[in-house]
Design an enzyme around this catalytic site. Structure first.
Site, PDB file in Angstrom:
ATOM      1  N   ARG A 150       7.060   0.516   1.597  1.00 28.67           N
ATOM      2  CA  ARG A 150       6.712   0.676   2.942  1.00 28.67           C
ATOM      3  C   ARG A 150       6.049  -0.716   3.343  1.00 28.67           C
ATOM      4  O   ARG A 150       6.515  -1.083   4.399  1.00 28.67           O
ATOM      5  CB  ARG A 150       5.575   1.753   3.001  1.00 28.67           C
ATOM      6  CG  ARG A 150       5.892   3.015   3.339  1.00 28.67           C
ATOM      7  CD  ARG A 150       5.180   4.016   2.373  1.00 28.67           C
ATOM      8  NE  ARG A 150       5.387   3.717   1.101  1.00 28.67           N
ATOM      9  CZ  ARG A 150       6.365   4.325   0.342  1.00 28.67           C
ATOM     10  NH1 ARG A 150       7.191   5.515   0.995  1.00 28.67           N
ATOM     11  NH2 ARG A 150       6.528   4.236  -0.872  1.00 28.67           N
ATOM     12  N   THR A 151       5.414  -1.316   2.561  1.00 29.43           N
ATOM     13  CA  THR A 151       4.783  -2.550   2.873  1.00 29.43           C
ATOM     14  C   THR A 151       5.743  -3.464   3.166  1.00 29.43           C
ATOM     15  O   THR A 151       5.813  -4.294   3.877  1.00 29.43           O
ATOM     16  CB  THR A 151       3.635  -3.096   1.844  1.00 29.43           C
ATOM     17  OG1 THR A 151       3.069  -1.973   1.489  1.00 29.43           O
ATOM     18  CG2 THR A 151       2.641  -3.989   2.510  1.00 29.43           C
ATOM     19  N   LYS A 175      10.452 -20.402 -15.176  1.00 27.68           N
ATOM     20  CA  LYS A 175      10.467 -21.592 -15.790  1.00 27.68           C
ATOM     21  C   LYS A 175       9.059 -22.169 -16.249  1.00 27.68           C
ATOM     22  O   LYS A 175       8.727 -23.246 -16.587  1.00 27.68           O
ATOM     23  CB  LYS A 175      11.235 -22.549 -14.847  1.00 27.68           C
ATOM     24  CG  LYS A 175      12.638 -22.431 -14.633  1.00 27.68           C
ATOM     25  CD  LYS A 175      12.876 -23.436 -13.796  1.00 27.68           C
ATOM     26  CE  LYS A 175      14.340 -23.022 -12.911  1.00 27.68           C
ATOM     27  NZ  LYS A 175      14.631 -23.868 -11.719  1.00 27.68           N
ATOM     28  N   ARG A 203       1.977  -9.698  -2.158  1.00 23.20           N
ATOM     29  CA  ARG A 203       1.267  -8.590  -2.904  1.00 23.20           C
ATOM     30  C   ARG A 203       1.486  -9.151  -4.313  1.00 23.20           C
ATOM     31  O   ARG A 203       2.516  -9.706  -4.916  1.00 23.20           O
ATOM     32  CB  ARG A 203       2.310  -7.482  -2.858  1.00 23.20           C
ATOM     33  CG  ARG A 203       2.372  -6.474  -3.898  1.00 23.20           C
ATOM     34  CD  ARG A 203       2.693  -4.972  -3.482  1.00 23.20           C
ATOM     35  NE  ARG A 203       2.087  -4.447  -2.605  1.00 23.20           N
ATOM     36  CZ  ARG A 203       2.432  -3.000  -2.141  1.00 23.20           C
ATOM     37  NH1 ARG A 203       3.291  -2.293  -2.803  1.00 23.20           N
ATOM     38  NH2 ARG A 203       2.090  -2.370  -1.221  1.00 23.20           N
ATOM     39  N   HIS A 209      -6.193  -3.385  -0.110  1.00 20.38           N
ATOM     40  CA  HIS A 209      -4.781  -3.242   0.755  1.00 20.38           C
ATOM     41  C   HIS A 209      -5.507  -3.142   2.187  1.00 20.38           C
ATOM     42  O   HIS A 209      -5.002  -2.149   2.728  1.00 20.38           O
ATOM     43  CB  HIS A 209      -3.993  -2.053   0.123  1.00 20.38           C
ATOM     44  CG  HIS A 209      -2.458  -1.977   0.478  1.00 20.38           C
ATOM     45  ND1 HIS A 209      -2.031  -2.842   1.494  1.00 20.38           N
ATOM     46  CD2 HIS A 209      -1.559  -1.083   0.193  1.00 20.38           C
ATOM     47  CE1 HIS A 209      -0.581  -2.682   1.554  1.00 20.38           C
ATOM     48  NE2 HIS A 209      -0.534  -1.607   0.626  1.00 20.38           N
TER      49      HIS A 209
HETATM   50  N1   CP Z   1       1.794   2.299   1.188  1.00 24.03           N
HETATM   51  C1   CP Z   1       2.275   1.242   0.138  1.00 24.03           C
HETATM   52  O1   CP Z   1       1.637   0.296  -0.298  1.00 24.03           O
HETATM   53  O2   CP Z   1       3.334   1.954  -0.123  1.00 24.03           O
HETATM   54  P1   CP Z   1       4.545   0.592  -1.146  1.00 24.03           P
HETATM   55  O3   CP Z   1       4.049   0.514  -2.357  1.00 24.03           O
HETATM   56  O4   CP Z   1       5.772   1.330  -1.170  1.00 24.03           O
HETATM   57  O5   CP Z   1       4.400  -0.468  -0.286  1.00 24.03           O
END
Ligand code: CP
Length: 302
Positions: A49-50, A78, A99, A127
Site C-alpha cells: 500500500r505505502t 558493496k 521505509r 508511520h
Molecule cells: N499499511 C501499510 O503500511 O501497508 P504496506 O506495508 O503494504 O505498505
C-alpha cells in the site's frame, strides 16, 4: 513542514490543513502540478500500500518516481553506507520517501540530506502518513475527529501505525481502549504522551465488552516478522479474530479500520458489512499522500 518523520512533529493545524487539502484533491476542487519533479521511493522493507499509493500519488500529481524495493540491486550490497546512499540519491531527486527496518532511519535521512524526507515507516516506531490517511478516513466516516471512542486491537507494541495514530488523535479528545496481549501493549512513551494531554485510555485483553461503545475499531496484525522467537508469535497469533458475529449491536456509525495487510485477524464475512472500511481507507491514502507531497514541495495549486 519541511519533512514528515513523526506525528510528534506536526501540529493540529497542520493535520487539519492536510485533511482539507486531501479532500480538495479528491473532489477535484484543486489541481496540483508536480511536473518536472522526481520522487525517490526507497523501500528497505516490504510494502504494498505505502509504496504503490505513493507511486500513484506522485504520478497523479504529474511528477515522476524511481523506486527501490530491497537493496539487492544497489551499491548497499558493496558496503555503501545509508548516509552515502541517501546523499547520492538526494542529488537526483526533489523528495525522498523512505521505509526502513531501523527505528530512527527516516529522522537520520532528514538530517543527512537537504531535500524533504517522508517517513514511510521506520521499524516499530512511526508511520505518520498512515496516521494521516487514517485520520482522513475517520473524518470521512464520522464527520468529525472530535470526542470519538476508538478501540485499538492487536499488536500495539510492534505495530507502528497505532503509535502514530494514537498521537495524531490525541489533539481531538478521544477515549481509547487498547486491547492487546499482555506482552504487546502500547509502549510507555506513547502512554506518557497521552497522560500528559489528559487523554483517557484503558488497557484490556478482550475488546468484546466495549464493542457497543466504539465509533472506530482499529485492528492490527500481530507483527510476526518482528518477533525474535517464533514460538512467542505462535502463542499470540490468534489472540484477536474479528468476525461478523462480534459486530452485532455496534453503533450505527461504527467502522472497522485496518492499515493492512491482514492475516487472519478480520474474517472475510466482515468485508461485506457496512462496517468494513479498510479498502476505502487504503484508497484514501492516495489523496492524503498527494496532499502531503504538495505541502512539503510547496507545489502550486490551481
Ligand atoms: N499499511 C501499510 O503500511 O501497508 P504496506 O506495508 O503494504 O505498505
Amino acid at each position: 513542514m519541511k519533512n514528515l518523520i513523526s506525528m510528534r512533529d506536526i501540529s493540529k493545524e497542520d493535520i487539519l490543513k492536510l485533511i482539507d487539502s486531501a479532500n480538495k484533491i479528491e473532489t477535484g476542487k484543486v489541481k496540483v502540478d508536480m511536473s518536472g519533479k522526481l520522487a525517490a521511493l526507497l523501500f528497505f522493507e516490504p510494502s504494498t500500500r505505502t509504496h504503490f499509493s505513493f507511486e500513484t500519488a506522485v504520478k497523479k500529481l504529474g511528477g515522476n518516481t524511481f523506486s527501490m524495493s530491497g537493496t539487492s540491486s544497489t551499491s548497499v550490497k558493496k558496503g555503501e553506507t545509508l548516509a552515502d546512499t541517501l546523499m547520492t540519491i538526494s542529488m537526483y531527486v526533489d523528495i525522498i520517501i523512505i521505509r526502513h527496518i531501523i527505528e530512527g532511519a527516516a529522522r537520520f535521512a532528514s538530517e543527512t540530506v537537504n531535500i524533504p524526507v517522508i517517513n514511510a515507516g521506520d521499524g516499530t516506531n512511526q508511520h505518520p502518513t498512515q496516521a494521516m490517511l487514517d485520520l482522513y478516513s475517520i473524518q470521512k466516516t464520522q464527520g468529525s475527529l472530535n470526542n470519538l471512542t476508538v478501540g485499538m486491537v492487536g499488536d500495539l507494541r510492534l505495530g507502528r501505525t497505532v503509535h502514530s495514530l494514537a498521537q495524531a488523535l490525541s489533539d481531538f479528545n478521544p477515549t481509547f481502549y487498547f486491547a492487546s496481549p499482555r506482552h504487546l501493549q502500547m509502549p510507555a512513551y506513547i502512554k506518557d504522551d497521552l497522560k500528559a494531554k489528559n487523554i483517557k485510555f484503558t488497557e484490556l485483553e478482550d475488546i468484546k465488552d466495549v464493542m457497543h461503545t466504539l465509533d472506530i475499531m482499529y485492528v492490527t496484525r500481530i507483527q510476526k516478522e518482528r518477533f525474535a522467537v517464533l514460538e512467542d508469535y505462535e502463542k499470540v497469533k490468534d489472540s484477536y479474530i474479528i468476525t461478523k458475529k462480534l459486530l452485532e449491536g455496534v453503533k450505527k456509525n461504527f467502522k472497522v479500520l485496518h492499515p493492512l495487510p491482514r492475516v487472519n485477524e478480520i474474517t472475510k464475512d466482515v468485508d461485506d458489512t457496512e462496517y468494513a472500511y479498510y479498502f476505502q481507507q487504503a484508497r484514501n491514502g492516495v489523496f492524503m499522500r498527494q496532499a502531503i507531497i504538495t505541502e512539503l514541495l510547496n507545489l502550486e495549486k490551481h
